[in-house]
Design an enzyme around this catalytic site. Structure first.
Site, PDB file in Angstrom:
ATOM      1  N   LYS A  13       0.787  -1.416   0.638  1.00  0.00           N
ATOM      2  CA  LYS A  13      -0.380   0.214   0.119  1.00  0.00           C
ATOM      3  C   LYS A  13       0.526   0.974  -0.028  1.00  0.00           C
ATOM      4  O   LYS A  13       0.925   2.419  -0.505  1.00  0.00           O
ATOM      5  CB  LYS A  13      -1.051  -0.288   1.370  1.00  0.00           C
ATOM      6  N   ARG A  88     -10.077   0.479   9.369  1.00  0.00           N
ATOM      7  CA  ARG A  88      -9.402  -1.146   9.674  1.00  0.00           C
ATOM      8  C   ARG A  88     -11.114  -1.579  10.410  1.00  0.00           C
ATOM      9  O   ARG A  88     -10.073  -3.098  10.417  1.00  0.00           O
ATOM     10  CB  ARG A  88      -8.531  -0.314  10.280  1.00  0.00           C
ATOM     11  N   ARG A 127      11.013  -6.387   4.704  1.00  0.00           N
ATOM     12  CA  ARG A 127      11.250  -4.496   4.988  1.00  0.00           C
ATOM     13  C   ARG A 127      12.223  -3.739   5.855  1.00  0.00           C
ATOM     14  O   ARG A 127      12.444  -3.803   6.607  1.00  0.00           O
ATOM     15  CB  ARG A 127       9.473  -3.767   5.176  1.00  0.00           C
ATOM     16  N   ARG A 160      10.912  -1.551  10.562  1.00  0.00           N
ATOM     17  CA  ARG A 160       9.855  -0.573  11.884  1.00  0.00           C
ATOM     18  C   ARG A 160      10.543  -1.849  12.980  1.00  0.00           C
ATOM     19  O   ARG A 160      10.291  -2.767  12.935  1.00  0.00           O
ATOM     20  CB  ARG A 160       9.123  -1.160  11.331  1.00  0.00           C
ATOM     21  N   ARG A 171      -0.029  -9.521  13.324  1.00  0.00           N
ATOM     22  CA  ARG A 171      -1.236  -8.093  12.415  1.00  0.00           C
ATOM     23  C   ARG A 171      -2.148  -8.503  10.620  1.00  0.00           C
ATOM     24  O   ARG A 171      -3.193  -8.186  10.752  1.00  0.00           O
ATOM     25  CB  ARG A 171      -0.210  -7.149  11.434  1.00  0.00           C
TER      26      ARG A 171
HETATM   27  P1  ADP Z   1       0.211  -1.754   8.364  1.00  0.00           P
HETATM   28  O1  ADP Z   1       1.945  -2.650   6.986  1.00  0.00           O
HETATM   29  O2  ADP Z   1      -0.326  -3.041   8.851  1.00  0.00           O
HETATM   30  O3  ADP Z   1      -1.079  -1.814   7.105  1.00  0.00           O
HETATM   31  P2  ADP Z   1       0.629   0.573   9.541  1.00  0.00           P
HETATM   32  O4  ADP Z   1       1.896   1.148   9.207  1.00  0.00           O
HETATM   33  O5  ADP Z   1       0.145   0.484   8.729  1.00  0.00           O
HETATM   34  O6  ADP Z   1       0.679  -0.884   8.731  1.00  0.00           O
HETATM   35  O7  ADP Z   1       0.185   0.750  10.967  1.00  0.00           O
HETATM   36  C1  ADP Z   1       1.125   0.196  11.364  1.00  0.00           C
HETATM   37  C2  ADP Z   1       0.783  -0.270  13.020  1.00  0.00           C
HETATM   38  O8  ADP Z   1      -0.269   1.116  13.548  1.00  0.00           O
HETATM   39  C3  ADP Z   1      -1.083  -0.944  13.399  1.00  0.00           C
HETATM   40  O9  ADP Z   1      -0.574  -2.248  13.468  1.00  0.00           O
HETATM   41  C4  ADP Z   1      -2.349  -0.058  14.406  1.00  0.00           C
HETATM   42  O10 ADP Z   1      -1.560  -0.601  15.328  1.00  0.00           O
HETATM   43  C5  ADP Z   1      -1.978   0.924  13.800  1.00  0.00           C
HETATM   44  N1  ADP Z   1      -3.167   1.662  13.239  1.00  0.00           N
HETATM   45  C6  ADP Z   1      -2.211   2.143  11.820  1.00  0.00           C
HETATM   46  N2  ADP Z   1      -3.624   2.465  11.776  1.00  0.00           N
HETATM   47  C7  ADP Z   1      -4.234   1.897  12.646  1.00  0.00           C
HETATM   48  C8  ADP Z   1      -5.917   3.011  12.119  1.00  0.00           C
HETATM   49  N3  ADP Z   1      -6.843   2.979  11.461  1.00  0.00           N
HETATM   50  N4  ADP Z   1      -6.625   1.753  13.678  1.00  0.00           N
HETATM   51  C9  ADP Z   1      -6.118   1.170  14.659  1.00  0.00           C
HETATM   52  N5  ADP Z   1      -4.641   0.826  14.296  1.00  0.00           N
HETATM   53  C10 ADP Z   1      -4.048   1.902  13.718  1.00  0.00           C
END
Ligand code: ADP
Ligand code: ZN
Length: 215
Positions: A13, A88, A127, A160, A171
């Site tokens: 994404k 989400r 990554r 990360r 996740r």
């Molecule tokens: P991913 O690579 O899993 O898509 P993101 O960078 O989007 O990861 O998000 C990393 C973390 O930030 C998530 O695992 C969550 O803990 C938190 N997070 C991000 N966006 C949201 C959201 N919309 N609602 C709740 N938690 C979120």
């Protein structure tokens, strides 16, 4: 253009978001990036979010929704935006629908990037992200020209904290349980554009841009 990027962690994404925001000149709003910035700056929000993020869990909805409402109310979002990592779950999706309705606006499309589950873990654990410009690389699939260094800005690359294997599995589980029902939710609204994310970065990009030109 108001867009949502949907897909499991590791679907690419962030990479596609970079292409889309350049093509359509809209701000890329990644809740994950905003939370990580707050973690780094050790803000109150960062302190609250840290425990959830490091366990691979969702940050509570009230915090997340308020954050997004504030962000989308800023001037640069007037003509559209690309949401990445939000909504989400269904509560967040309903909150977004309400926000849009209040303003007499609507979404243009939800881009759903689908990737085979067995390649997600390998993609995520390899990554590496740039500390400065947030570009992402992969140790095997998309290595930087110089190890540990960003091709774009020379910034330092890092892994990360939540990209370790056990957190990644958590996740992916959260995605399947809480986020994937949003595909049906937006499909009922006729907004879903399905993209095959198993192809190369360039091919996925072409498919995304083509889908967006048609809406
Ligand atoms: P991913 O690579 O899993 O898509 P993101 O960078 O989007 O990861 O998000 C990393 C973390 O930030 C998530 O695992 C969550 O803990 C938190 N997070 C991000 N966006 C949201 C959201 N919309 N609602 C709740 N938690 C979120
Ligand atoms: Zn960089």
């Amino acid at each position: 253009m108001r867009l949502i990027l949907l897909g499991p962690p590791g679907a690419g994404k962030g990479t596609q978001a970079t292409f889309i925001k350049e093509e359509f000149r809209i701000p890329h709003i990644s809740t994950g990036d905003i939370f990580r910035q707050n973690l780094r700056d050790n803000t109150e929000l960062g302190q609250k979010a840290r425990v959830y993020m490091n366990k691979g869990k969702l940050v509570p909805d009230d915090l997340t929704i308020e954050l997004v409402r504030d962000r989308l109310s800023r001037e640069d979002c007037k003509y559209g935006y690309l949401l990445d990592g939000f909504p989400r779950n269904l509560v967040q999706a309903e909150a977004l629908s309400q926000f849009l309705e209040e303003r007499g606006e609507s979404l243009d499309a939800v881009i759903d990037i689908e990737v085979d589950k067995n390649s997600l873990v390998e993609r995520i654990t390899g990554r590496r992200m740039c500390k400065d410009c947030k570009a992402s690389f992969h140790i095997h699939n998309y290595p930087p020209r110089e190890e540990g260094k960003c091709d774009h800005c020379g910034g330092e690359l890092y892994q990360r904290e939540d990209d370790r294997e056990e957190t990644v599995l958590k996740r992916i589980g959260v995605y399947e349980e809480e986020t994937s029902p949003l595909i049906a939710y937006y499909d009922r609204q006729g907004k879903i554009q399905k993209i095959n994310g198993n192809a190369s970065m360039e091919d996925v990009k072409a498919e995304v841009l083509e889908a967006l030109r048609e809406i």
